[in-house]
Write an enzyme that holds these catalytic residues in place. Sequence first.
Site, PDB file in Angstrom:
ATOM      1  CD  GLU A 110      -0.044   3.190  16.784  1.00  0.00           C
ATOM      2  OE1 GLU A 110       1.100   2.691  16.901  1.00  0.00           O
ATOM      3  OE2 GLU A 110      -0.849   2.834  15.906  1.00  0.00           O
ATOM      4  CB  SER A 431       9.876  -4.750 -40.105  1.00  0.00           C
ATOM      5  OG  SER A 431       8.895  -5.261 -40.973  1.00  0.00           O
TER       6      SER A 431
END
Length: 863
Positions: A110, A431
Amino acid sequence: MTENRDNKTSQSEKTTQKKKKKKFKAFKIILITFITLIVISLVTAIGITLAIIKTSPDININEIIAASDASKIYDDKGELVDSIITSKKKILVKYDEVPENLINAFVSIEDERFFKHSGIDVKRIAGAFLIDMKNIVSGKPALQGASTITQQLIKNTVFETHGNSLNDKLRRKVQEWYLAPKLEKEVGKKSIMEAYLNTIYLGGRAIGVGAAADQYFNVSIDKLDLVQCAFIAGLPQSPSVYYPYSRTSKKDPSKYINRTKTVLAKMKENGYISQNEYISALAELDTSKSTVTNDESIQTLGQYTIHKPTNIDEKYNFEWFTRPAIERVKKDLKDIYNYSDDEIEKLLVNGNLKIYTTMNKDLQVSTQEIIDNDEKLNSLSSSKNNLVEPQASAVLTDYHTGEVKVIIGGRGTQPALAYNRATNAKVAAGSSIKPLTVYSAAIDSKLATAATVLEDSPLPEAMSKKYSAPGTNWQPKNANGVYSGYLGLRDALKNSVNVYAVKLEDKIGLNTGVKYGEKFGLTFDNVDKNSMAAIALGELNRGTNTFTMANAYGVFGNNGMYSNPRLYTKVLDRNGNVLLETKTQATQVISPEAAYIMYDLLKGPVKEGTATRIQHTYHSDIPIAGKTGSSTKFKNLWFCGLTPYYSGAVWIENKYGQSIYSSDAAALFGKIMNRAVENLPEKEIEMPEGIIKAEVDRVSGLLPTDLSYKDPRGSQVYTELFIKGTVPTEQDNIHVSTKVNKYNGRVSGSYTPSFLTESKVFIKRQSDSEVPLDDDMYVLPDKDKKSSNKSKHNHNNDAKHDNTNNSEDATNEASTEPSPNTDTVPEDSTNNLDPTKNTEKKPSDKKNKKHVIKPIIRPKKHF
């Protein structure tokens, strides 16, 4: 001559000198301009830099280490209702407890000059700058990392809510450069490394190296060996990519194994491990155990087993609402700030955000109670796999603003992360889809009106074939098994007549229904888009849920506008700055006029249609409207509706075929909405100016005539709502008046005595139906049928029996029976005979006591 030459030479030299002076002057101007621009640029850059530095936050190491408060969740009144449940685990460690190999591994991969620089790495910055320039020229993403561990610590704990745009990154980078040396002067390298190792996210549930050691290897931090240290140090670059239990890693563990090898190589390169240690570590990684075992729940790192994090079983107080709200926040953070999943996770867990949701806590609680304690559902209650059945979901939305107020994802006690049926279910709508894909589409496109009449009868062969699979003959059925005959749109919607919906959808086109459905927020797959059963009757392949349907029905109360659903209003960072904010966003789906007409039509099912049971549970004077729905075999039961305040949807899952119906969903909806509006003032949705009221004939859908008032069923004239410009201009052409024999009901003819005749009003039909229709008894009788109208209604619904009673074509030949009271007077089929044809009386047949007349032709204009 010489003098002239000298003069010319002198003049030439002067000219040359002038040119040189001009060139020098031009160069001088350019140089001054260039220097001036450089100075201005430098001054500007310095000014901008100073301004950025001036806005840098104050930091101290104690705040950085403590900067791990979980984000808070608030309701729509600003009351705290939940805190982010962290699936993360943190085990704080001291610098002296951390193995040297682990520190060296992090430094190597890092920030290899961590112990040498003063917070920023000039050499690394220069290298990153050159790469950035190349990327900018080539159009690739710029801004390489070049961040030191000190900068990463500041970025991860101080700047976590700053955006990921180029400007945001530049601003953050400048502030990092300013703050990093400042922080190092204040606390030193050891404190910075300790804070970094305790706050870095390392995949799974691990925050910090202490938690990572425990999670992956089930050891304390001081027990980590070289390979384990290298593995952990390789995770921060992309915890989700190198996480051993990600989907990609399960299939291919080489990603995290190769990353571990890279860390080891950097450690050797920087002199932290010897060549022998490096070779030995690689050997440990390259054993046969470094591949995935047959059990994909177990991952390995060479000779090491990598443990899988245990699941979190902690629940939110408002599980059904809070989790969808958090997911929406995550999505917006990713879309707006381009955050990675890892950054978002860290931000929610450690960022101390304040998330203000749209949830109405009181309604959420009451709705859950109503669904959990519904008498009908509890009377059918059974337990399957520790889950109460039948299950249900419900959603309520303030459709004016798009703010979702209630999300109920299930009934009964359920674990954390349980399946949310309100937001994640994909089931057939039945429906309840018709108002969206059929009726709204037809009215808004002006291909039909609320008065449009179609014949409710079996589909014609050509229409049936259009929507049938090869070799089949699809015929939709009405729920009650009855065909009405002439039927208007209003009554078809009220009574949920399937055949009418299919015929209307065919009239406007399946693609039109799909287009409108998508505007309402529905999604269809290719199977749905080509299926009449899906688009007109809701037998969806892809499916929908109460969240989608509740928001869709809000269009009918919102002047035809669809408000994008909102689950939160704003998100603040730990400093009170607005990180995210939502506003009402609405799009026009249908016209205000079409929306109001639909709202008025949807009052029908509630008042006298399929949803009348809602009247037993909804007691407010505030109007309510909506539509029931049920899929094949009543597996999915729906009611979707609205009031002037809220729209909503209720779904009941009838998985085991219990005695429950869509009317029960309507009753449940009534209870929920009754509670939602109980303290609100009475209100009605206003009718737009573009609507006209006009009287029409219910049987034809056209303007009424005198006969419309004389229908044997009573006046068929009523007032309907129309979008301006769609009022019918033609007069009713279905009702006819004719003279009939009082005693047998047949049309009288020239031989029928006047004292036996009376005028009656009938309806006429263009073609005969293969099955009995409800209005057959009012159809003008044929000359050749004995009490044909009555006989059709004495049917037993058997198809063969029904077919024997079909009316014949008007041109067919037939004989008629005389009236019982006029034995010698044969009856004509009509008093409107074609004058070009003669009828002739024949001698009576004594044996059969019948009078036979010659064939007659009924003029077509009368039928």
